[in-house]
Design a protein around this motif. Structure first.
Motif, PDB file in Angstrom:
ATOM      1  N   ILE A  10       0.876  -1.187   0.000  1.00 44.16           N
ATOM      2  CA  ILE A  10       0.000   0.000   0.000  1.00 44.16           C
ATOM      3  C   ILE A  10       0.904   1.224   0.000  1.00 44.16           C
ATOM      4  N   PRO A  11       0.762   2.100  -0.967  1.00 47.19           N
ATOM      5  CA  PRO A  11       1.715   3.211  -1.088  1.00 47.19           C
ATOM      6  C   PRO A  11       1.434   4.380  -0.158  1.00 47.19           C
ATOM      7  N   ILE A  12       1.286   4.114   1.152  1.00 48.77           N
ATOM      8  CA  ILE A  12       1.187   5.226   2.105  1.00 48.77           C
ATOM      9  C   ILE A  12       2.197   4.994   3.220  1.00 48.77           C
ATOM     10  N   PHE A  13       2.495   6.030   3.950  1.00 46.90           N
ATOM     11  CA  PHE A  13       3.485   5.972   5.048  1.00 46.90           C
ATOM     12  C   PHE A  13       4.765   5.280   4.593  1.00 46.90           C
ATOM     13  N   GLY A  14       5.191   5.521   3.397  1.00 48.58           N
ATOM     14  CA  GLY A  14       6.424   4.932   2.897  1.00 48.58           C
ATOM     15  C   GLY A  14       6.268   3.477   2.514  1.00 48.58           C
ATOM     16  N   GLY A  15       5.013   3.040   2.311  1.00 45.59           N
ATOM     17  CA  GLY A  15       4.790   1.689   1.805  1.00 45.59           C
ATOM     18  C   GLY A  15       4.517   0.671   2.893  1.00 45.59           C
ATOM     19  N   ILE A  16       3.270   0.190   2.969  1.00 43.36           N
ATOM     20  CA  ILE A  16       2.929  -0.861   3.939  1.00 43.36           C
ATOM     21  C   ILE A  16       2.753  -2.157   3.164  1.00 43.36           C
ATOM     22  N   ASN A  17       3.554  -3.160   3.528  1.00 46.45           N
ATOM     23  CA  ASN A  17       3.472  -4.433   2.822  1.00 46.45           C
ATOM     24  C   ASN A  17       2.299  -5.265   3.321  1.00 46.45           C
ATOM     25  N   VAL A  18       1.534  -5.820   2.401  1.00 47.53           N
ATOM     26  CA  VAL A  18       0.513  -6.813   2.760  1.00 47.53           C
ATOM     27  C   VAL A  18       1.107  -8.166   2.401  1.00 47.53           C
ATOM     28  N   ASN A  19       1.446  -8.944   3.433  1.00 45.80           N
ATOM     29  CA  ASN A  19       2.154 -10.193   3.147  1.00 45.80           C
ATOM     30  C   ASN A  19       1.318 -11.415   3.491  1.00 45.80           C
ATOM     31  N   GLU A  20       1.912 -12.574   3.248  1.00 46.73           N
ATOM     32  CA  GLU A  20       1.241 -13.858   3.440  1.00 46.73           C
ATOM     33  C   GLU A  20       0.726 -14.031   4.873  1.00 46.73           C
ATOM     34  N   THR A  21       1.552 -13.653   5.852  1.00 50.49           N
ATOM     35  CA  THR A  21       1.165 -13.843   7.259  1.00 50.49           C
ATOM     36  C   THR A  21      -0.113 -13.095   7.574  1.00 50.49           C
ATOM     37  N   GLU A  22      -0.191 -11.852   7.106  1.00 51.29           N
ATOM     38  CA  GLU A  22      -1.369 -11.032   7.399  1.00 51.29           C
ATOM     39  C   GLU A  22      -2.620 -11.627   6.770  1.00 51.29           C
ATOM     40  N   VAL A  23      -2.496 -12.062   5.535  1.00 53.50           N
ATOM     41  CA  VAL A  23      -3.646 -12.675   4.863  1.00 53.50           C
ATOM     42  C   VAL A  23      -4.057 -13.950   5.598  1.00 53.50           C
ATOM     43  N   ASN A  24      -3.053 -14.739   6.009  1.00 52.18           N
ATOM     44  CA  ASN A  24      -3.369 -15.984   6.718  1.00 52.18           C
ATOM     45  C   ASN A  24      -3.979 -15.717   8.078  1.00 52.18           C
ATOM     46  N   LEU A  25      -3.565 -14.618   8.719  1.00 50.74           N
ATOM     47  CA  LEU A  25      -4.190 -14.239   9.995  1.00 50.74           C
ATOM     48  C   LEU A  25      -5.682 -13.981   9.789  1.00 50.74           C
TER      49      LEU A  25
END
Lengths: 236, 169
Positions: A10-25
């Protein structure tokens, strides 16, 4: 050994990564919601369905565990302990269906350990006051103060690393074993990689299933023991 | 593209915390609380049943006590009735006996009075007859009519002076 995949940034706050762990959570959360709804669907005063019996068994088990470990005055922690245990077990066991365990990410276990640390200090502060809280670092003797100060950091760190390390280690061993069996299969010139079919499943039962449940239990037990140790006991 | 195997990511920590809270609310609202509510309902029902049983027992005991009290009072009442009946019967028989005695005495008294009156009448008759006889005798003797009234009085006086006792005996 690879880290969790990054799906997008996500291109805010210098880029927030949406990764596998978050999706799996989120998948685990959804799973918990579905399981809860199934277990408590159309409950009756006289239980007739197996799902209701299971739901009651789970709640009774958690209640008994919290009561025997923390005491009656901490019964409000029972739902949290249930959450922690369920999140940990489901998070570890989704690896059985090929998803990456959420507990295989240090951030997940660190977050849980930090919540535990927050409770430890919050309860300690609340039950013995500011002075008593500060004084608790000099116990049992004043010389212990530096070690106790280190403990503020090491307690959550050790909890987080233990859980993370065990799951990661189990996964690493399974990966290694899998390639080892593949190697053995090709070495003895088997027409099909038979060793890769049966044997890893049995070992996975220990490293993934048993290990996952064990670590969830240990994490919950430690949380309960740490929290109940700082507060007043049932007797006082 | 992957993350590093071992790294600390602030945003991910925040996300995990939010997820943990979400899990907490889901499990509490959809699993823990409904089951607890069911337990409470069951507990309440058990307590209700026990309370009702206690109530019924209390009522039964009260009824038993009342029954026993009533039985005791009934016995007392029966005794009382018998006693009062006996007393009344005694009184009535006493009264009857007294009445009989009274009437007997009355009869005797009246009989006595009657006898007295008859005796007096008889006496008077005898006195009159004697007086008449005496007058006739005297008339005959002196051949002369006496003043009937004055002489009768004389004779009566005489008879009186002789005394009733003598006439009676």
């Amino acid at each position: 050994m690879e880290g969790p995949r990054i799906y997008f940034t996500i291109p805010i706050f210098g880029g927030i990564n949406v990764n596998e762990t978050e999706v799996n959570l989120l998948i685990v959360t959804l799973l918990l919601l579905v399981v809860s709804l199934i277990l408590t669907h159309k409950m009756e005063k006289i239980p007739r369905k197996k799902t209701q019996l299971l739901a009651e068994k789970i709640v009774i088990t958690i209640d008994n565990l919290v009561e025997s470990t923390m005491g009656k005055r901490y019964m409000a922690f029972a739902p949290y302990m249930m959450t922690l245990f369920a999140s940990s077990v489901f998070g570890s066991l989704i690896s059985l269906v090929g998803l990456r365990s959420t507990t295989q990410d240090f951030n997940t276990t660190l977050c849980w350990a930090l919540v535990t640390a927050f409770f430890i200090h919050y309860i300690g502060f609340k039950s013995s006051g500011f002075k008593g809280y500060l004084h608790s670092f000099a116990e049992p003797i004043a010389v212990m103060t530096p070690i106790n100060m280190i403990g503020i950091v090491t307690t959550p760190m050790s909890m987080a690393l233990r859980h993370f390390g065990n799951v990661l280690g189990g996964s690493a061993i399974m990966t290694l074993l899998y390639s080892a069996f593949a190697g053995v299969s090709s070495m003895i010139h088997l027409p099909i990689p038979a060793l890769q079919v049966g044997v890893p499943a049995i070992l996975s039962l220990y490293f993934d299933f048993f290990g996952g449940c064990m670590q969830a239990f240990i994490f919950c037990m430690l949380t309960m023991v740490y929290i109940s140790n700082v507060g007043p006991s049932d007797d006082s | 593209m992957t993350e590093s195997v071992f790294s600390v990511n602030g945003w991910q920590l925040v996300f995990t915390l939010c997820n943990l809270l979400l899990d907490y609310f889901i499990l509490k609202k959809f699993l823990y609380n409904p089951v607890k509510k069911m337990f409470a309902l069951r507990q309440k029902e058990v307590e209700d049943v026990y309370a009702k049983a206690d109530e019924a027992q209390t009522a039964a005991i009260t009824m038993k006590t009342q029954y026993e009290e009533k039985m005791a009072s009934a016995k007392e009442e029966a005794d009382e009735i018998v006693r009062s009946a006996t007393g009344r019967a005694q009184l009535r028989s006493d009264a009857m006996i007294a009445e009989a005695r009274d009437s007997a005495a009355d009869i005797i008294k009246r009989a006595g009075e009657q006898a007295e009156i008859e005796k007096k009448q008889a006496l008077n008759e005898v006195k009159n007859q004697i007086a008449d006889i005496a007058l006739q005798a005297a008339e005959t003797v002196i051949e002369k009519e006496l003043d009937a009234d004055s002489h009768r009085r004389m004779i009566d006086d005489f008879i009186e002076s002789v005394g009733e006792d003598k006439w009676q005996s």
